[in-house]
Design an enzyme around this catalytic site. Structure first.
Site, mmCIF file in Angstrom:
data_model
loop_
_atom_site.group_PDB
_atom_site.id
_atom_site.type_symbol
_atom_site.label_atom_id
_atom_site.label_comp_id
_atom_site.label_asym_id
_atom_site.label_seq_id
_atom_site.Cartn_x
_atom_site.Cartn_y
_atom_site.Cartn_z
ATOM 1 N N LYS A 83 -33.966 -7.783 24.673
ATOM 2 C CA LYS A 83 -32.690 -8.464 24.461
ATOM 3 C C LYS A 83 -31.687 -7.386 24.062
ATOM 4 O O LYS A 83 -32.034 -6.505 23.269
ATOM 5 C CB LYS A 83 -32.844 -9.519 23.357
ATOM 6 C CG LYS A 83 -31.613 -10.377 23.128
ATOM 7 C CD LYS A 83 -31.927 -11.503 22.132
ATOM 8 C CE LYS A 83 -30.717 -12.371 21.886
ATOM 9 N NZ LYS A 83 -30.995 -13.460 20.913
ATOM 10 N N HIS A 142 -44.611 -19.479 17.329
ATOM 11 C CA HIS A 142 -44.618 -18.369 16.377
ATOM 12 C C HIS A 142 -45.543 -18.793 15.237
ATOM 13 O O HIS A 142 -45.620 -19.984 14.919
ATOM 14 C CB HIS A 142 -43.249 -18.144 15.743
ATOM 15 C CG HIS A 142 -42.149 -17.786 16.683
ATOM 16 N ND1 HIS A 142 -41.420 -18.715 17.366
ATOM 17 C CD2 HIS A 142 -41.620 -16.581 17.014
ATOM 18 C CE1 HIS A 142 -40.502 -18.111 18.091
ATOM 19 N NE2 HIS A 142 -40.599 -16.816 17.904
ATOM 20 N N ASP A 145 -29.424 -19.789 25.310
ATOM 21 C CA ASP A 145 -30.706 -20.505 25.458
ATOM 22 C C ASP A 145 -30.515 -21.931 25.968
ATOM 23 O O ASP A 145 -31.052 -22.894 25.404
ATOM 24 C CB ASP A 145 -31.478 -20.526 24.123
ATOM 25 C CG ASP A 145 -31.932 -19.139 23.671
ATOM 26 O OD1 ASP A 145 -32.082 -18.240 24.525
ATOM 27 O OD2 ASP A 145 -32.139 -18.958 22.454
ATOM 28 N N GLU A 166 -36.310 -12.766 29.893
ATOM 29 C CA GLU A 166 -35.628 -14.037 29.613
ATOM 30 C C GLU A 166 -34.299 -14.071 30.364
ATOM 31 O O GLU A 166 -33.525 -13.115 30.317
ATOM 32 C CB GLU A 166 -35.388 -14.202 28.111
ATOM 33 C CG GLU A 166 -34.541 -15.440 27.819
ATOM 34 C CD GLU A 166 -34.422 -15.809 26.345
ATOM 35 O OE1 GLU A 166 -35.457 -15.760 25.638
ATOM 36 O OE2 GLU A 166 -33.308 -16.152 25.919
ATOM 37 N N ASP A 192 -26.330 -15.404 22.817
ATOM 38 C CA ASP A 192 -27.553 -15.925 23.449
ATOM 39 C C ASP A 192 -27.543 -17.447 23.382
ATOM 40 O O ASP A 192 -27.724 -18.032 22.320
ATOM 41 C CB ASP A 192 -28.752 -15.371 22.674
ATOM 42 C CG ASP A 192 -30.080 -15.747 23.295
ATOM 43 O OD1 ASP A 192 -30.132 -15.925 24.527
ATOM 44 O OD2 ASP A 192 -31.061 -15.833 22.546
ATOM 45 N N HIS A 236 -31.260 -13.268 28.230
ATOM 46 C CA HIS A 236 -31.166 -11.893 27.744
ATOM 47 C C HIS A 236 -30.735 -10.919 28.830
ATOM 48 O O HIS A 236 -30.084 -9.918 28.544
ATOM 49 C CB HIS A 236 -32.497 -11.461 27.137
ATOM 50 C CG HIS A 236 -32.907 -12.309 25.971
ATOM 51 N ND1 HIS A 236 -34.071 -12.109 25.278
ATOM 52 C CD2 HIS A 236 -32.299 -13.377 25.382
ATOM 53 C CE1 HIS A 236 -34.163 -13.017 24.306
ATOM 54 N NE2 HIS A 236 -33.101 -13.798 24.360
ATOM 55 N N ASP A 292 -37.782 -21.209 27.202
ATOM 56 C CA ASP A 292 -37.336 -20.768 25.873
ATOM 57 C C ASP A 292 -35.874 -21.173 25.755
ATOM 58 O O ASP A 292 -34.977 -20.352 25.944
ATOM 59 C CB ASP A 292 -37.510 -19.254 25.706
ATOM 60 C CG ASP A 292 -37.151 -18.811 24.306
ATOM 61 O OD1 ASP A 292 -37.026 -19.687 23.427
ATOM 62 O OD2 ASP A 292 -36.993 -17.597 24.079
ATOM 63 N N ASP A 303 -43.797 -21.176 13.007
ATOM 64 C CA ASP A 303 -43.416 -22.507 13.504
ATOM 65 C C ASP A 303 -44.433 -23.523 13.001
ATOM 66 O O ASP A 303 -44.138 -24.704 12.870
ATOM 67 C CB ASP A 303 -43.439 -22.573 15.039
ATOM 68 C CG ASP A 303 -42.434 -21.633 15.682
ATOM 69 O OD1 ASP A 303 -41.487 -21.224 14.992
ATOM 70 O OD2 ASP A 303 -42.614 -21.314 16.876
ATOM 71 N N GLU A 319 -40.607 -8.584 25.158
ATOM 72 C CA GLU A 319 -39.371 -9.284 25.545
ATOM 73 C C GLU A 319 -38.155 -8.506 25.074
ATOM 74 O O GLU A 319 -37.980 -8.260 23.881
ATOM 75 C CB GLU A 319 -39.380 -10.684 24.913
ATOM 76 C CG GLU A 319 -38.114 -11.475 25.176
ATOM 77 C CD GLU A 319 -38.171 -12.878 24.586
ATOM 78 O OE1 GLU A 319 -39.259 -13.332 24.181
ATOM 79 O OE2 GLU A 319 -37.106 -13.522 24.527
ATOM 80 N N ASP A 326 -39.477 -16.268 30.127
ATOM 81 C CA ASP A 326 -38.672 -17.192 29.317
ATOM 82 C C ASP A 326 -37.546 -17.733 30.192
ATOM 83 O O ASP A 326 -36.558 -17.046 30.476
ATOM 84 C CB ASP A 326 -38.087 -16.477 28.088
ATOM 85 C CG ASP A 326 -39.085 -16.402 26.941
ATOM 86 O OD1 ASP A 326 -40.242 -16.841 27.122
ATOM 87 O OD2 ASP A 326 -38.707 -15.906 25.862
ATOM 88 N N MET A 344 -49.684 -19.089 24.915
ATOM 89 C CA MET A 344 -49.018 -17.900 24.351
ATOM 90 C C MET A 344 -48.732 -18.111 22.871
ATOM 91 O O MET A 344 -48.405 -19.215 22.457
ATOM 92 C CB MET A 344 -47.706 -17.657 25.114
ATOM 93 C CG MET A 344 -46.869 -16.498 24.632
ATOM 94 S SD MET A 344 -45.782 -16.863 23.217
ATOM 95 C CE MET A 344 -44.226 -17.169 24.048
#
Ligand code: GCO
Ligand code: MN
Ligand code: MN
Length: 392
Positions: free
Chosen positions: A185, A56, A259, A219, A257, A222, A293, A59, A183, A247, A90
């Site tokens: 969710k 991102h 992950d 994902e 979620d 998700h 992810d 980040d 994406e 993802d 990406m």
């Protein structure tokens, strides 16, 4: 001897800076790990055999950084990329952390918030282009509501479209060869998020001004949160040429979620997903990055983070090998050949023009009781799959 399941860059595994960099905070507790500097993330990922790293905007570049600060950080990051040989396939924009997005970004009722979101996304895309990214992911974490009293959801969808159309048009005008991956969710952090599943997204894309530029980024977590099949979501996206990114992670059905490390829950779902992505049954494979992810358990220190990363990649490769073995299994092939057999060429008739098809079908000798009689042997087929999966 090298371990065949140790990852190499040829496997095209990627992680987000935010995934291995996740410090382990949750809504009930503070971070448990120190921030890992991006340069060390790159070194450790490269040493572990990863191919690339995704990010991102924030980040890497803190929210509100000056232009000079941004350029300094980006130059330093590019040196680290060159030193480690990792790429950035990406990039994405954080349109959810800052309080300005509390009522949404592209779907916020306040047009000034939508304008701010588009401006931030443009800067995020520019950063991605500078780093060589070919795919831009849009995850609309705040694009939803707690109460539908807030706005008409049709307006939200229309504003979402307006913003994406604007961004697609702008990217085309810049002459950049980019693809957008949307994406979905279903909820979290919002009570309900608009366009809740990959299926919703696939339809939404058909309503955009530049549908050819847009695909999906499904994902595992998700799709599994509401109990849906990730395999079917991914298959639908592949079947219409829209699987632009993925993802990979793991999730217990019905929870927040999570992950989790890829393959650490619903191993059988992961097996059929890898089989689909790798095309081990002879069908076209997914050709994009295999992106994780996910993040390490909150119990872990930094070494645990690298255990986690290695685990994601190894599990993927092991499952690919198991899927190949299943697809090569003689007994499984015979069962599938029997259930798909078409000795009288009936499948063709269903592809005829409607009037011809109707006549041809009327002339067929079809006995429903006879057709219903035979068992399909899926108990045996599934057990064969499981035994390959279990390495028996
Ligand atoms: C989540 C999302 C994010 C996005 C990321 C990239 O549940 O937090 O999956 O990790 O994938 O923001 O767009
Ligand atoms: Mn994600
Ligand atoms: Mn997630």
């Amino acid at each position: 001897m090298t371990d065949p399941f140790d990852p190499t860059p040829a496997d095209r595994f990627t992680f987000g800076l935010w995934t291995v960099g996740n410090p382990g905070a949750d809504p009930f507790g503070a971070p448990v790990r120190r921030r890992i500097p991006p340069e060390r993330i790159l070194e450790r990922l490269a040493a572990a055999g990863a191919w690339g790293v995704n990010l991102h905007d924030n980040d890497l570049v803190p929210f509100g950084a000056s232009a000079a600060e941004r350029d300094r950080i980006v130059a330093e990051f590019q040196r680290a990329l060159a030193a480690t040989g990792l790429c950035v396939p990406m990039a994405t924009t954080n349109l959810f952390s800052h309080p300005v997005f509390r009522d949404g970004a592209f779907t916020a009722s306040d047009p000034k918030v939508r304008a701010f979101a588009v401006r931030k996304a443009m800067a995020g895309i520019e950063l991605g282009v500078e780093l060589g990214a070919r795919t831009i992911v849009f995850w609309g974490g705040r694009e939803g509501v707690e109460t539908d009293a807030a706005r008409d959801p049709r307006d939200a969808i229309a504003w979402y479209r307006e913003c994406l159309d604007l961004l697609c048009g702008w990217v085309k005008e810049q002459g950049w060869e980019l693809r957008f991956a949307l994406e979905a969710k279903p909820n979290e952090p919002r009570g309900d998020i608009y366009l809740a599943t990959t299926g919703h997204m696939l339809h939404f894309i058909t309503t955009l001004a530049h549908p050819e530029m847009c695909g999906v980024n499904p994902e595992v977590a998700h799709e599994n949160m509401p109990g849906l099949s990730m395999v079917h979501a991914v298959a639908q996206a592949m079947e219409c040429g829209k699987l632009f990114h993925i993802d990979l992670n793991a999730q217990k059905i019905g929870r927040y979620d999570q992950d989790l490390r890829f393959g650490s829950e619903d191993l059988k779902g992961a097996f059929f997903l890898v089989r689909l992505l790798e095309g081990t049954n002879g069908r076209p494979a997914y050709d994009g990055p295999r992106h994780f992810d996910a993040h390490a358990y909150r119990t872990e220190d930094e070494e645990g983070v690298w255990d986690f990363a290695r685990g994601c990649m190894r599990t993927y490769k092991i499952l690919a090998a198991r899927a190949r073995a299943f697809d090569a299994d003689e007994e499984a092939r015979q069962i599938l050949a029997a259930t798909h057999a078409d000795p009288d060429g009936v499948a063709e008739l269903l592809r005829l023009p409607p009037a011809e098809a109707a006549t041809a079908l009327a002339g067929l000798d079809l006995d429903p009781d006879a057709l219903a009689a035979a068992g399909r042997r899926y108990e045996r087929l599934d057990q064969i799959a499981l035994e390959h999966l279990l390495g028996a």
